[in-house]
Scaffold this active site. Structure first.
Site, PDB file in Angstrom:
ATOM      1  N   GLU A  52      15.491  -6.525   5.028  1.00 28.65           N
ATOM      2  CA  GLU A  52      14.735  -5.428   4.431  1.00 28.65           C
ATOM      3  C   GLU A  52      14.865  -5.520   2.919  1.00 28.65           C
ATOM      4  O   GLU A  52      15.967  -5.685   2.383  1.00 28.65           O
ATOM      5  CB  GLU A  52      15.264  -4.083   4.931  1.00 28.65           C
ATOM      6  CG  GLU A  52      14.432  -2.899   4.511  1.00 28.65           C
ATOM      7  CD  GLU A  52      14.828  -1.618   5.240  1.00 28.65           C
ATOM      8  OE1 GLU A  52      14.157  -0.600   5.015  1.00 28.65           O
ATOM      9  OE2 GLU A  52      15.791  -1.655   6.032  1.00 28.65           O
ATOM     10  N   GLY A  53      13.739  -5.435   2.225  1.00 24.56           N
ATOM     11  CA  GLY A  53      13.751  -5.525   0.766  1.00 24.56           C
ATOM     12  C   GLY A  53      12.776  -4.554   0.157  1.00 24.56           C
ATOM     13  O   GLY A  53      12.258  -3.657   0.838  1.00 24.56           O
ATOM     14  N   ARG A  57       9.961  -4.579   5.484  1.00 23.79           N
ATOM     15  CA  ARG A  57      10.937  -5.009   6.484  1.00 23.79           C
ATOM     16  C   ARG A  57      10.507  -6.322   7.117  1.00 23.79           C
ATOM     17  O   ARG A  57       9.317  -6.587   7.272  1.00 23.79           O
ATOM     18  CB  ARG A  57      11.083  -3.935   7.566  1.00 23.79           C
ATOM     19  CG  ARG A  57      11.668  -2.637   7.037  1.00 23.79           C
ATOM     20  CD  ARG A  57      11.842  -1.607   8.133  1.00 23.79           C
ATOM     21  NE  ARG A  57      12.531  -0.426   7.634  1.00 23.79           N
ATOM     22  CZ  ARG A  57      12.874   0.617   8.380  1.00 23.79           C
ATOM     23  NH1 ARG A  57      12.537   0.619   9.677  1.00 23.79           N
ATOM     24  NH2 ARG A  57      13.502   1.633   7.863  1.00 23.79           N
ATOM     25  N   VAL A  58      11.509  -7.134   7.490  1.00 23.47           N
ATOM     26  CA  VAL A  58      11.245  -8.445   8.076  1.00 23.47           C
ATOM     27  C   VAL A  58      11.796  -8.464   9.501  1.00 23.47           C
ATOM     28  O   VAL A  58      12.965  -8.105   9.730  1.00 23.47           O
ATOM     29  CB  VAL A  58      11.892  -9.577   7.253  1.00 23.47           C
ATOM     30  CG1 VAL A  58      11.512 -10.931   7.848  1.00 23.47           C
ATOM     31  CG2 VAL A  58      11.463  -9.493   5.793  1.00 23.47           C
ATOM     32  N   LYS A  73       6.963 -10.230   7.954  1.00 17.33           N
ATOM     33  CA  LYS A  73       7.260  -9.232   6.919  1.00 17.33           C
ATOM     34  C   LYS A  73       6.122  -8.226   6.842  1.00 17.33           C
ATOM     35  O   LYS A  73       4.996  -8.566   6.492  1.00 17.33           O
ATOM     36  CB  LYS A  73       7.468  -9.897   5.560  1.00 17.33           C
ATOM     37  CG  LYS A  73       7.799  -8.895   4.452  1.00 17.33           C
ATOM     38  CD  LYS A  73       8.378  -9.557   3.211  1.00 17.33           C
ATOM     39  CE  LYS A  73       7.346 -10.317   2.441  1.00 17.33           C
ATOM     40  NZ  LYS A  73       7.891 -10.819   1.161  1.00 17.33           N
ATOM     41  N   LYS A  74       6.443  -6.992   7.154  1.00 21.64           N
ATOM     42  CA  LYS A  74       5.464  -5.913   7.134  1.00 21.64           C
ATOM     43  C   LYS A  74       5.626  -5.140   5.828  1.00 21.64           C
ATOM     44  O   LYS A  74       6.619  -4.445   5.622  1.00 21.64           O
ATOM     45  CB  LYS A  74       5.680  -4.988   8.345  1.00 21.64           C
ATOM     46  CG  LYS A  74       4.648  -3.880   8.493  1.00 21.64           C
ATOM     47  CD  LYS A  74       4.975  -3.011   9.690  1.00 21.64           C
ATOM     48  CE  LYS A  74       3.950  -1.901   9.846  1.00 21.64           C
ATOM     49  NZ  LYS A  74       4.347  -0.957  10.934  1.00 21.64           N
ATOM     50  N   ASP A 171      11.578 -14.037  -9.639  1.00 13.19           N
ATOM     51  CA  ASP A 171      12.476 -13.244  -8.791  1.00 13.19           C
ATOM     52  C   ASP A 171      13.476 -14.160  -8.081  1.00 13.19           C
ATOM     53  O   ASP A 171      13.714 -14.013  -6.884  1.00 13.19           O
ATOM     54  CB  ASP A 171      11.663 -12.433  -7.783  1.00 13.19           C
ATOM     55  CG  ASP A 171      12.433 -11.214  -7.265  1.00 13.19           C
ATOM     56  OD1 ASP A 171      13.420 -10.810  -7.920  1.00 13.19           O
ATOM     57  OD2 ASP A 171      12.055 -10.665  -6.219  1.00 13.19           O
ATOM     58  N   ASP A 189       9.447 -15.119  -0.971  1.00 15.72           N
ATOM     59  CA  ASP A 189       9.070 -13.909  -1.709  1.00 15.72           C
ATOM     60  C   ASP A 189       8.474 -14.229  -3.078  1.00 15.72           C
ATOM     61  O   ASP A 189       9.142 -14.163  -4.101  1.00 15.72           O
ATOM     62  CB  ASP A 189      10.267 -12.966  -1.868  1.00 15.72           C
ATOM     63  CG  ASP A 189      10.562 -12.195  -0.601  1.00 15.72           C
ATOM     64  OD1 ASP A 189       9.636 -11.974   0.190  1.00 15.72           O
ATOM     65  OD2 ASP A 189      11.728 -11.829  -0.383  1.00 15.72           O
TER      66      ASP A 189
END
Length: 373
Positions: A52-53, A57-58, A73-74, A171, A189
């Protein structure tokens, strides 16, 4: 182009138009329906949650039609900015391909849903394996750490020096470096990624986004972003790999909470270098390699961006650290191999059968090397 307000239909149209414009319909990524991804993740079952980031959430899922495990990943960010990050991710991972970039299997842009589907990485993130390990988990050994550092540097080298125009990752951090079953690292990401400067410009100006502690000082202060900003972030992560410490850790005593500040006095005395190395390594590392690794990290962490190395220079340095050999030793090995090949050629039979066989073997070896690269 600035969009103050946009409806869901205009956002969907914008994404479709941009993908068509830049990708020209040649994407290898598959377009999934939201229903397909719900089935793959058992309706986004909390028990399937693997991460989760800030972007969402993944979940671990399984695509039956491809018979593969995936990471789904939603995205949970609303509005145009969330759509922009989604678009950047789809474009970059669909158009750029490298062994050290995570593979995008597909995506979903149905209605309000924004979902990204990646290859599943069996060993999670570097953060999981380095900074979040439990008391009964085996820590990463020195050689594996150097292998991860080298692969991550190769990913940056591809973005900075092969991609045209160059891509600034923006990032780079431990949680965004994923590890496959063999601990090969892959950058993930790319929602904050930015196209780098072209036409002789040294930087691009943009608002400051990223993670505290990893951002380069000149970027934080002025918004001036360059590939050297990524190199600073790489230095931070490489330092985390060496020390096993987070760049910012408020659970430690106040004088140790900032990793870079804590280490600076220790850098001044070689006799104290072993205090910097992760205690979980239990001293199982070549002393000379530790010195060299700290030197590379220090070069990447230079305050002045222009004094930091290029990503290709970092790769060159890490090649030797990951193999445990110095440049001189590697050169000697290459010369020995060349000498052996000359001896074999001189001692081989002159008849056609032998020559033909040698040529076939050479072709097979070249093909094998090509597959590995």
């Amino acid at each position: 182009m600035i969009i103050i307000q946009c409806t869901d239909s205009s956002r969907r149209r914008y994404i479709a138009e941009e993908i068509e414009k830049y990708g020209k319909g040649n994407f290898s990524s598959q377009i999934f329906t939201f229903q397909e991804l719900s089935v793959a993740t058992q309706n986004f079952n909390p028990e399937s949650l693997i991460g989760e980031g800030g972007f969402g959430r993944v979940y671990k899922g399984h695509i039956e039609t491809k018979d593969i495990d995936v990471a789904v990943k939603k995205l949970d960010r609303n509005g145009f900015q969330g759509n922009r990050e989604f678009l950047v991710e789809v474009l970059i991972l669909s158009l750029l391909h490298h062994p050290n970039l995570v593979k995008l299997v597909g995506y979903c842009a149905e209605g309000e849903q924004r979902v990204l589907v990646y290859e599943y990485m069996h060993n999670g993130s570097l953060e999981d394996r380095l900074l979040n390990i439990g008391p009964n988990e085996k820590p990463l050994d020195w050689n594996t750490r150097m292998k991860i550092a080298e692969g991550a540097a190769r990913g940056l080298e591809y973005l900075h020096e092969t991609a045209k125009p160059p891509v600034i990752y923006r990032d780079f951090k431990a949680s965004n470096i994923l590890l496959d079953e063999s601990f090969n690292p892959k950058l993930s990401d790319f929602g904050l990624a930015k196209l780098g400067p072209i036409g002789g410009r040294t930087h691009v100006s943009t608002r400051v986004l990223g993670t505290y502690g990893y951002c380069a000082p000149e970027y934080t202060a002025t918004g001036k972003l360059s590939t050297k900003s990524d190199i600073y972030s790489y230095g931070v992560v490489f330092f985390e790999i060496i020390t096993g410490r987070r760049v910012v850790d408020t659970s430690r005593p106040s004088e140790e909470q900032n990793l870079i500040t804590w280490a600076q006095p220790l850098f001044k005395d070689k006799k104290k270098f072993h205090f910097i190395a992760d205690p979980l390594l239990e001293g199982n590392y070549p002393e000379k390699a530790l010195y060299q690794a700290l030197a590379v990290a220090a070069m990447c962490l230079q305050e002045e961006a222009t004094t930091r190395p290029l990503s290709s220079d970092v790769v060159t340095a890490l090649e030797y650290l990951s193999t445990g050999k110095s440049p001189e030793e590697s050169q000697e090995e290459e010369e020995d191999d060349d000498h052996k090949e000359e001896e074999e050629e001189m001692g081989s039979s002159p008849d056609n059968t032998t020559v033909e066989s040698t040529e076939n073997n050479s072709t097979q070896d070249d093909s094998s090397d090509s597959d590995k690269s």
